[in-house]
Design an enzyme around this catalytic site. Sequence first.
Site, mmCIF file in Angstrom:
data_model
loop_
_atom_site.group_PDB
_atom_site.id
_atom_site.type_symbol
_atom_site.label_atom_id
_atom_site.label_comp_id
_atom_site.label_asym_id
_atom_site.label_seq_id
_atom_site.Cartn_x
_atom_site.Cartn_y
_atom_site.Cartn_z
ATOM 1 N N LYS A 10 3.129 8.864 8.023
ATOM 2 C CA LYS A 10 2.697 7.455 8.148
ATOM 3 C C LYS A 10 1.728 7.304 9.309
ATOM 4 O O LYS A 10 1.776 8.052 10.291
ATOM 5 C CB LYS A 10 3.872 6.497 8.314
ATOM 6 C CG LYS A 10 4.646 6.560 9.636
ATOM 7 C CD LYS A 10 4.089 5.680 10.751
ATOM 8 C CE LYS A 10 4.627 6.138 12.098
ATOM 9 N NZ LYS A 10 3.945 5.833 13.273
ATOM 10 N N GLY A 103 6.974 12.429 11.176
ATOM 11 C CA GLY A 103 7.363 13.614 10.399
ATOM 12 C C GLY A 103 8.879 13.765 10.290
ATOM 13 O O GLY A 103 9.400 14.060 9.215
ATOM 14 N N GLY A 104 9.575 13.573 11.386
ATOM 15 C CA GLY A 104 11.043 13.677 11.364
ATOM 16 C C GLY A 104 11.652 12.623 10.457
ATOM 17 O O GLY A 104 12.626 12.888 9.728
ATOM 18 N N SER A 105 11.065 11.443 10.469
ATOM 19 C CA SER A 105 11.543 10.365 9.590
ATOM 20 C C SER A 105 11.283 10.723 8.134
ATOM 21 O O SER A 105 12.102 10.431 7.254
ATOM 22 C CB SER A 105 10.829 9.050 9.922
ATOM 23 O OG SER A 105 11.067 8.704 11.266
ATOM 24 N N ASP A 138 11.660 4.301 11.770
ATOM 25 C CA ASP A 138 10.587 4.601 10.811
ATOM 26 C C ASP A 138 11.104 5.176 9.486
ATOM 27 O O ASP A 138 10.316 5.415 8.575
ATOM 28 C CB ASP A 138 9.603 5.623 11.412
ATOM 29 C CG ASP A 138 8.683 4.999 12.451
ATOM 30 O OD1 ASP A 138 8.521 3.760 12.448
ATOM 31 O OD2 ASP A 138 8.116 5.754 13.263
HETATM 32 O O1 C5P Z 1 14.298 4.357 15.983
HETATM 33 P P1 C5P Z 1 14.016 5.644 16.643
HETATM 34 O O2 C5P Z 1 15.255 6.489 16.808
HETATM 35 O O3 C5P Z 1 12.908 6.414 16.005
HETATM 36 O O4 C5P Z 1 13.520 5.289 18.086
HETATM 37 C C1 C5P Z 1 13.430 6.238 19.117
HETATM 38 C C2 C5P Z 1 13.280 5.514 20.429
HETATM 39 O O5 C5P Z 1 11.998 4.859 20.476
HETATM 40 C C3 C5P Z 1 14.283 4.412 20.677
HETATM 41 O O6 C5P Z 1 15.466 4.916 21.246
HETATM 42 C C4 C5P Z 1 13.534 3.495 21.627
HETATM 43 O O7 C5P Z 1 13.555 4.037 22.927
HETATM 44 C C5 C5P Z 1 12.108 3.601 21.114
HETATM 45 N N1 C5P Z 1 11.790 2.515 20.164
HETATM 46 C C6 C5P Z 1 11.581 1.246 20.667
HETATM 47 N N2 C5P Z 1 11.293 0.222 19.797
HETATM 48 C C7 C5P Z 1 11.170 0.453 18.473
HETATM 49 C C8 C5P Z 1 11.345 1.749 17.947
HETATM 50 C C9 C5P Z 1 11.653 2.769 18.831
HETATM 51 O O8 C5P Z 1 11.671 1.017 21.864
HETATM 52 N N3 C5P Z 1 10.861 -0.565 17.657
#
Ligand code: C5P
Length: 300
Positions: A10, A103-105, A138
């Site tokens: 993405k 990529g991980g998502s 994501d």
């Molecule tokens: O959702 P994900 O695990 O990919 O997010 C990783 C980190 O990125 C979260 O722990 C947070 O620190 C940050 N994040 C954020 N706001 C978002 C998405 C991610 O602060 N909308």
Amino acid sequence: MQVIVRVPAKINIVLRVGPLRSDGFHGLASLFHAVSLFDEVQARPATGGVTLELTGGYTAGVPLDHSNLAVRAAHMLAEAAGVSADVRLKVRKDIPVAAGLAGGSADAAGTLLACNQLWSLSWPRSALAELAASLGSDVPFALLGGTAVGTGRGEQLQPLDVPGELHWVLAVADGQLSTPTVFRRLDALRQVGAVPEAPVVDPAAVAAVAAGDAAALAPLLANDMQEAAMDLYPALTETLDVGRRAGALGGIVSGSGPTCVFLARDAERARAIAETLSQLDGCTAAVPVAGPAAPTQLPA
Ligand code: C5P
């Protein structure tokens, strides 16, 4: 029996970031767009748990244990469905890692789709989407693909019909950025009062994408994380300059970076821009891609 699913990378055509919420996430508004660079997830029957094998161009440093999002996705789906978590996963990683391309998502979404099939669960995509959101912000978009406006922390999606094709170049940097680190830098750099309480995607950008109008879209590309990513990764300034000078209509950092994404007038121009960028020090690959793309199951 095996199931093979490929899931696209993405980009964020628009990424507007609000303030840090009390749950540790940032409220955001994003115009997500899936492009034709894919990871492929293969799921085969197994006994004795979840195993993961990685192939492809981007495997260095990627864990194989429970900290891998694909492994977590398999366990989570098995538990929610009440089946035993037995699967042999093989993931071909062609999407760069920690690059702002999710990529991980994609691997987690591919695992949900493949295991749903392998274990004959027949869960509708809406049910998978709920699990996806608890795996990462994501992952719901990775499951959906195409183009969508995302709100909340990125997990609430409004799909957008895009009949045409847009042409892009991904300039893959010679390094990685961690998403939480870039969010923290953004918070540190931002002036109090300059943070939008309720971020929105510019409706003109949505209209330009829906019309497939690259020229109208180019000046509307926007990423609130770009300044923070460039602060952490100064070489991106030159990458953006080179891509724009090579004829891109516009260029931005993708998500939390460090990949830069350039919008091209057509496929031929995208190939030419990629050729120029691939000669740049610090750019390990320049890949012409098209969007929107979607997850698909391949013949096994
Ligand atoms: O959702 P994900 O695990 O990919 O997010 C990783 C980190 O990125 C979260 O722990 C947070 O620190 C940050 N994040 C954020 N706001 C978002 C998405 C991610 O602060 N909308």
